[in-house]
Design a protein around this motif. Structure first.
Motif, PDB file in Angstrom:
ATOM      1  N   GLY A  32       0.823  -1.210   0.000  1.00 23.87           N
ATOM      2  CA  GLY A  32       0.000   0.000   0.000  1.00 23.87           C
ATOM      3  C   GLY A  32       0.855   1.258   0.000  1.00 23.87           C
ATOM      4  O   GLY A  32       0.536   2.242  -0.685  1.00 23.87           O
ATOM      5  N   VAL A  33       1.960   1.236   0.741  1.00 23.26           N
ATOM      6  CA  VAL A  33       2.887   2.370   0.769  1.00 23.26           C
ATOM      7  C   VAL A  33       3.477   2.576  -0.629  1.00 23.26           C
ATOM      8  O   VAL A  33       3.514   3.698  -1.148  1.00 23.26           O
ATOM      9  CB  VAL A  33       4.008   2.149   1.814  1.00 23.26           C
ATOM     10  CG1 VAL A  33       5.101   3.210   1.681  1.00 23.26           C
ATOM     11  CG2 VAL A  33       3.425   2.168   3.228  1.00 23.26           C
ATOM     12  N   VAL A  34       3.928   1.489  -1.256  1.00 24.24           N
ATOM     13  CA  VAL A  34       4.523   1.570  -2.598  1.00 24.24           C
ATOM     14  C   VAL A  34       3.505   2.104  -3.606  1.00 24.24           C
ATOM     15  O   VAL A  34       3.817   3.001  -4.404  1.00 24.24           O
ATOM     16  CB  VAL A  34       5.062   0.180  -3.041  1.00 24.24           C
ATOM     17  CG1 VAL A  34       5.466   0.197  -4.507  1.00 24.24           C
ATOM     18  CG2 VAL A  34       6.224  -0.243  -2.155  1.00 24.24           C
ATOM     19  N   THR A  35       2.293   1.573  -3.576  1.00 23.55           N
ATOM     20  CA  THR A  35       1.256   2.000  -4.521  1.00 23.55           C
ATOM     21  C   THR A  35       0.959   3.487  -4.368  1.00 23.55           C
ATOM     22  O   THR A  35       0.903   4.229  -5.353  1.00 23.55           O
ATOM     23  CB  THR A  35      -0.025   1.168  -4.311  1.00 23.55           C
ATOM     24  OG1 THR A  35       0.280  -0.213  -4.533  1.00 23.55           O
ATOM     25  CG2 THR A  35      -1.120   1.611  -5.265  1.00 23.55           C
ATOM     26  N   ALA A  36       0.760   3.947  -3.115  1.00 23.46           N
ATOM     27  CA  ALA A  36       0.466   5.367  -2.885  1.00 23.46           C
ATOM     28  C   ALA A  36       1.645   6.247  -3.302  1.00 23.46           C
ATOM     29  O   ALA A  36       1.455   7.321  -3.890  1.00 23.46           O
ATOM     30  CB  ALA A  36       0.117   5.594  -1.417  1.00 23.46           C
ATOM     31  N   TYR A  37       2.851   5.794  -3.037  1.00 26.26           N
ATOM     32  CA  TYR A  37       4.048   6.550  -3.416  1.00 26.26           C
ATOM     33  C   TYR A  37       4.128   6.682  -4.939  1.00 26.26           C
ATOM     34  O   TYR A  37       4.392   7.769  -5.464  1.00 26.26           O
ATOM     35  CB  TYR A  37       5.294   5.854  -2.866  1.00 26.26           C
ATOM     36  CG  TYR A  37       6.589   6.546  -3.223  1.00 26.26           C
ATOM     37  CD1 TYR A  37       7.014   7.663  -2.505  1.00 26.26           C
ATOM     38  CD2 TYR A  37       7.376   6.086  -4.269  1.00 26.26           C
ATOM     39  CE1 TYR A  37       8.196   8.301  -2.831  1.00 26.26           C
ATOM     40  CE2 TYR A  37       8.558   6.718  -4.609  1.00 26.26           C
ATOM     41  CZ  TYR A  37       8.965   7.822  -3.888  1.00 26.26           C
ATOM     42  OH  TYR A  37      10.136   8.467  -4.208  1.00 26.26           O
ATOM     43  N   ASN A  38       3.895   5.579  -5.648  1.00 23.34           N
ATOM     44  CA  ASN A  38       3.956   5.600  -7.107  1.00 23.34           C
ATOM     45  C   ASN A  38       2.875   6.487  -7.725  1.00 23.34           C
ATOM     46  O   ASN A  38       3.040   6.994  -8.835  1.00 23.34           O
ATOM     47  CB  ASN A  38       3.851   4.184  -7.673  1.00 23.34           C
ATOM     48  CG  ASN A  38       5.113   3.371  -7.410  1.00 23.34           C
ATOM     49  OD1 ASN A  38       6.185   3.935  -7.184  1.00 23.34           O
ATOM     50  ND2 ASN A  38       4.988   2.054  -7.415  1.00 23.34           N
ATOM     51  N   ARG A  39       1.774   6.673  -7.025  1.00 23.67           N
ATOM     52  CA  ARG A  39       0.693   7.550  -7.493  1.00 23.67           C
ATOM     53  C   ARG A  39       0.862   8.989  -7.003  1.00 23.67           C
ATOM     54  O   ARG A  39      -0.010   9.820  -7.201  1.00 23.67           O
ATOM     55  CB  ARG A  39      -0.652   7.013  -7.016  1.00 23.67           C
ATOM     56  CG  ARG A  39      -1.042   5.714  -7.654  1.00 23.67           C
ATOM     57  CD  ARG A  39      -2.359   5.226  -7.117  1.00 23.67           C
ATOM     58  NE  ARG A  39      -2.739   3.972  -7.747  1.00 23.67           N
ATOM     59  CZ  ARG A  39      -3.630   3.130  -7.263  1.00 23.67           C
ATOM     60  NH1 ARG A  39      -4.271   3.414  -6.143  1.00 23.67           N
ATOM     61  NH2 ARG A  39      -3.904   2.021  -7.893  1.00 23.67           N
TER      62      ARG A  39
END
Length: 193
Positions: free
Chosen positions: A30-37
């Protein structure tokens, strides 16, 4: 929409939260996904937590000790230490297994169906009764016992005739006084003008 990462389950604003436990891999993904967005906001206040997130995701997380600010519709990823930190453990490295993880969604006020939509349900079915009770409490109702008493009085009638119609009317009126905003507003203006 922003995804906030927090190092505790302390809710930062008045409102309504849908909180569910997730696994450590779900948290870090979830951290990675939000960071990438470009939607990630850190409220992590501990160096060890930030280091752990960087170790697991490769993403540097800034330390922030400000008061958490969230908005309607925001998501939160929460890492909560499983144990209370004593002075002998303060500042020591942490492991993913040291935490419980949660995902939460925040809204300022609960979505409430229109009264007519609520009454279009089969209000005599147990699942509908449970939904109405949960919605009553969620919307700040304080006198559920009065509403439930009217529902029980209705259930204790023979299901036909004048007694049943009177009991049904009283039960629906009790629900209407709580859920029907138009009726509430009309009564409020009548009483205060």
């Amino acid at each position: 929409m922003t995804t906030h990462i927090l190092n505790s389950a302390m809710m930062p604003a008045e409102g309504y939260y849908h909180l569910r436990a997730i696994s450590a891999p779900e948290f870090f993904q979830g951290v990675v996904t939000a960071y990438n967005r470009n939607q990630l906001k850190s409220w992590i206040g501990y160096e060890q937590n930030a280091e752990l997130i960087k170790q697991e995701t490769g993403i540097p997380v800034e330390i922030c000790r400000d008061v958490t600010e969230i908005k309607h519709g925001d998501d939160m990823l929460i890492m909560k230490l499983k144990y209370r930190v004593s002075t002998q453990y303060k500042g020591k490295p942490v492991d993913p297994a040291d935490f419980d993880y949660f995902r939460a969604c925040y809204i300022e006020r609960p979505p409430i169906p229109a009264f007519n939509d609520l009454m279009s349900m089969d209000i005599f079915e147990p699942s509908a009764q449970r939904f109405i009770q949960d919605l009553y409490h969620l919307t700040g109702g304080k006198r559920w016992e009065d509403v439930e008493r009217k529902r029980i009085a209705l259930a204790n009638t023979d299901g036909i005739g004048e007694e049943w119609h009177k009991a049904k009317k009283e039960y629906i009126l009790a629900l209407q006084y709580h859920f029907d905003f138009d009726l509430w507003r009309e009564n409020y203006y009548r009483e205060n003008s």
